[in-house]
Design an enzyme around this catalytic site. Sequence first.
Site, short mmCIF file in Angstrom:
data_model
loop_
_atom_site.label_atom_id
_atom_site.label_comp_id
_atom_site.label_asym_id
_atom_site.label_seq_id
_atom_site.Cartn_x
_atom_site.Cartn_y
_atom_site.Cartn_z
N LYS B 208 0.84 -1.19 0.00
CA LYS B 208 0.00 0.00 0.00
C LYS B 208 0.88 1.24 0.00
CE LYS B 208 -1.84 2.41 3.36
NZ LYS B 208 -1.70 3.78 2.85
N GLY B 260 7.61 4.69 8.06
CA GLY B 260 6.78 5.86 8.31
C GLY B 260 7.07 6.43 9.67
N SER B 261 6.08 7.05 10.26
CA SER B 261 6.31 7.75 11.52
C SER B 261 6.41 6.78 12.68
CB SER B 261 5.18 8.74 11.77
OG SER B 261 4.00 8.03 12.09
N THR B 262 7.11 7.21 13.72
CA THR B 262 7.22 6.41 14.94
C THR B 262 5.85 6.22 15.56
OG1 THR B 262 9.49 7.11 15.29
CG2 THR B 262 8.28 6.35 17.23
N GLU B 263 5.03 7.25 15.46
CA GLU B 263 3.68 7.18 16.03
C GLU B 263 2.90 6.00 15.43
OE1 GLU B 263 1.62 10.69 14.97
OE2 GLU B 263 -0.22 10.12 15.99
N GLY B 265 4.21 3.52 13.72
CA GLY B 265 4.97 2.30 13.99
C GLY B 265 4.56 1.70 15.33
N GLU B 282 10.75 0.94 9.94
CA GLU B 282 11.76 1.97 9.68
C GLU B 282 11.06 3.28 9.94
OE1 GLU B 282 13.58 4.68 8.54
OE2 GLU B 282 13.63 4.11 6.43
N CYS B 316 13.66 10.56 6.49
CA CYS B 316 13.71 10.03 7.85
C CYS B 316 15.11 10.14 8.43
CB CYS B 316 13.24 8.58 7.85
SG CYS B 316 14.05 7.59 6.62
N GLU B 413 10.91 15.55 15.54
CA GLU B 413 11.22 15.41 14.12
C GLU B 413 10.31 16.38 13.36
OE1 GLU B 413 10.12 11.72 12.20
OE2 GLU B 413 11.86 11.87 10.89
#
Lengths: 341, 818
Positions: B208, B260-263, B265, B282, B316, B413
């Site tokens: 996706k 993508g974002s840590t959030e 993730g 990642e 990133c 970030e």
Amino acid sequence: MAPGDSSLDTASALRPVPAVTVASPAHARNPGMPLLLDWVRDVRVNRSAVERRAATIGPRRGVKKQWQAAWLLRAIRLMDLTTLQGDDTPGRVQRLCAKARRPLEQHLVDALGVGSLELRTAAVCVYHEMVPVAVEALAGSGIPVAAVSAGFPAGLSPLRERIREIEASVAAGAQEIDIVITRAHLFTGNWQAMYDEVKAFREACGDAHLKAILATGDLRVLRNVARASLVCMMAGADFIKTSTGKESTNATLPVSLVMVRMIREFLERTGVQIGFKPAGGIGQAKQALVYLAMMKDELGRPWLEPELFRFGASSLLTDIERQLEHHVTGRYSAGYRHPLA
Amino acid sequence: MLGARDRPEAAPGAAVTSVAEIYESMEYGPAPESASAALAWLEAHGNRFDHFIDGRWVAPASGAYFATIDPSTGRELGKVAHAGKADVDAAVAAARAAQPGWAALPGHARARHLYALARLIQRHARLLSVVETLDNGKPIRETRDIDIPLVARHFLHHAGWAQLLDSELPGYRAIGVVGQIIPWNFPLLMLAWKIAPALAAGNTCVLKPAEFTPLSALLFAELVERAGLPKGVVNVLDGDGSTGALMVEHPGIDKIAFTGSTEVGRIIRKATAGSGKHLTLELGGKSPFIVFNDADLDSAVEGVVDAIWFNQGQVCCAGSRLLVQEDVAQALWSKLRARMETLRVGDPLDKCIDIGAIVAPVQLQRIDALVRQGVAEGATLWQPSWAVPTEGCFYPPTLFTDVHPASSIVQEEIFGPVLVSMTFRTPDEAVELANNTRYGLAASVWSESINLALDVAPRLRCGVVWVNSTNTFDAACGFGGYRESGFGREGGIEGMYAYLEPAFEHGLPQLPEAAASEPYPGFVPGGLHLAGSDGALVSIDRTPKLYIGGKQVRPDATYCRAIVGHDGTLRGEVGDGTRKDIRDAVEAARAATGWTGATAHNRAQVLYYVAENLLARRTEFVARLAQHGGDVAAAERELEATVARLFSYGAWADKFEGVVHNPPVRGVAIAMNEAIGIIGIACPDECPLLGFVSLVAPAIAVGNRVVVVPSQRFPLAVTDFYQVLDTSDVPGGVVNIVTGVRDDLAKIIAEHDEVDAAWYFGPAAGSRVVELGSIGNMKRTWVNYGRARDWFDPRQGEGREFLRQAVQVKNVWVPYGE
């Protein structure tokens, strides 16, 4: 004209020095400064990073359509049209000077609408023996004659002779003197000797502008190029120039970038503007555009004037003419359709 | 709608700039790359795209489509299908059906397919570049010169892995169906990073793309069709976070790979916890860019340009924290500001611009809000004198000074062209500042001293270090982070392992779930059967303690737990560890950094010495193990295997080494196997001593410090074992042992942010507990999902798999040349 006359004294004695004035406004000379060895030794150059930056200058900065045409005209204006061959003759030099006066065919000038620019090259660059011929051929054009001097291209004749050669070329009417540094001084770490020599050349030049050739193809290491650039500027060089055209490697973008950065650093520390001249190996219009973009981005608009930037080139002009012809006609041109230099 | 891109160079009626004028001004003019081929491609599809499922273009079951926008103009490029549950189900089913056949193909056959994709990408490079630039807003120079060539490189490199899979990675098999969710900052490159290794390993994919940038993946799907890949091997679905969530929760997906974002993730880690889905993440970063006073400052400035103004800073691994040695800070900032003046922001399709459009208005607002916050917090903002285009999503390059670690913009970030800069005094302080972040993705180190650069690089807590360079990538070099930047590597052999699993894992028996809920008595009636009692004189009572920081300590709460043998007799009473004991154990492990810095030779000696001292107490340990299993012969086998295992890791300690990559630069990329740091380990009940050593030995062999919860049912072999550690020169704090209720303690460990990785080998429920607990600092986890390994089998119980789990690979790029 006495082409066979090889005596410097006689040559200068035979020819009157024409009182030529350069058309462009007089540029502030580099007064020079004491040799600061700490500065020279502090220089850091990272080759890989320099190469990476150099490799992106072209891809980051394209100019198209009329912008490209204008930039190519600018490249012509910044050109030291050069012949430095052992078989140069007065006839050959005269032909070059004629091209310097009229670098573009009239139909191109008209089509581009740039008649008012009175486009000409920045200078004509020859050996000492050809200075008088060039001076005469360029009389009234405002195009200065540059002489390669001081034992060019090796620069290893006796220092006294090298200084006298400069004096003779100046006396013969050369307004610009291109000398080459003694590479041995760099390899032996004798910065003082390099400085003294360039300073002596500068004094011998009098009012003529001094371009110091680093012969970067011999220096090999970019840090050497940076250090030699600094020493020459400290010693009073008005221009620093990459190559004689006789080393195995001529001007490259990474080498040029290093020299340009040193010019910027010298400007930042002293307020003095030093010119830059890449020479040799720049035969294509596309390359010239990259150099112009580098000068504009790294040093700014003033470095797109002949007082501060020159191309040392012999075949570049023909390629530029072909590109301009293409711009005007939409057809790709052939070299033979443009007047020889 | 779309013709706008084919605008004439000057609006009708506007004065055309003459050659003579330009000759004087020497301005750069427009140098537009034509969008016509890309627009024609969009129009040929009616500006509407369906899902690519099972080799066919399938309309969304719901009939819903959403628009994708050119952020540089705000204009709609087209509409793409929005995948709901039925679409995800269909794609997963197609991938599932295709997977056995794809994995069964000879590696060479898969290699041919990947090679075809690489060549197709090269052939259609310009179209892909322009489509990407239109959809994303990044400069055509970057898509053309960086993104797309790297995409082709990635497929070519992984065609090679497919070819070599059988010979180079024997004993591994494809994971199965992989769900891949990729970001909008490098749409096609991230697709390549996900799809190429997955296919090479024999997996099938449901991918996706990000909702902001769906187009290049759809064009890629057409190349998949053209390359003749079997149907269902690659499936592309479009959608937003809801589609991603459906994939994450889908029982038919065996692995999720997310960038993508840590959030997000963190949400994915939570959603997949205990499901048995493999996961690589990642995530974000706030990467340091460190400039020492002996750096080539002009080159460092260009490095900063490539670090934070590459892709509008939406990278990133962007070097977004500029750390400068104090004595050159003013000089560097001055050079940097001068350079910022010459950057050009504008139409991404213009070949003469450096910074394109921010991907979407919402991102622009986020950047703007963070910058405002920075100013409000007192930071000094500097932007170039020129103005950015007012139409479209553009933001100028921005430099903040007068910031501090406590400033929001130093920690957050920003994901935009915004750089913050601080100074440091010494290399130690540079490292300290660099590591003062929740993230750990990349770093850049600028110095002309090889001593300094190569001293600093290993001390930076991140997955990639670029010496005198930045943002360089290659398919052969692993990329990925530490800490909240995620786990797993992409690229190189590390990246291949992320799409493979040991072949034996599928056949493993499941541990009974009951083991977790088994009563674990505190006080039991009856006498203590002490070893060594001979009837005449009772043996001396022994109190098994916790072992923390090299000392035998009582549990904080001074409760104990009864340990019974196979025959139900009471064999000992061990400390009932609590969260405070875990806290103390982690403190001790944190302090024991000397072990991580010790030489491999030193660690090897210690491990051999542990084996030597264990064997010297053979009789005692066999007796102890027999209390548990009731079988002396089995106990002897376990002891022998334990000694051998210690020898294995003594052997491995100085042999599990990194590699030197040869990326396409003049230089090397050194892939170092680095200890992770502190690993929390919950040991299996079966084989109480061998299981413990099988996990602890590889962890410490490569330099980690561990906090271990031994077998819950029978920890006495391990509480005896700490005396062996004591006599074998294992420094205090390297191995810390806390006995007690395994799953309770494992949860505390998993939730401890100072712990860098958590391993769990017990019933399935505990695996979930550990994976759930890990989201605090996004630590790496390695759990067994209730599967029982045969610890005696060297293939299952020792070797590279364990060592790989015990290290992080750091790629240090070292370009050279004088």
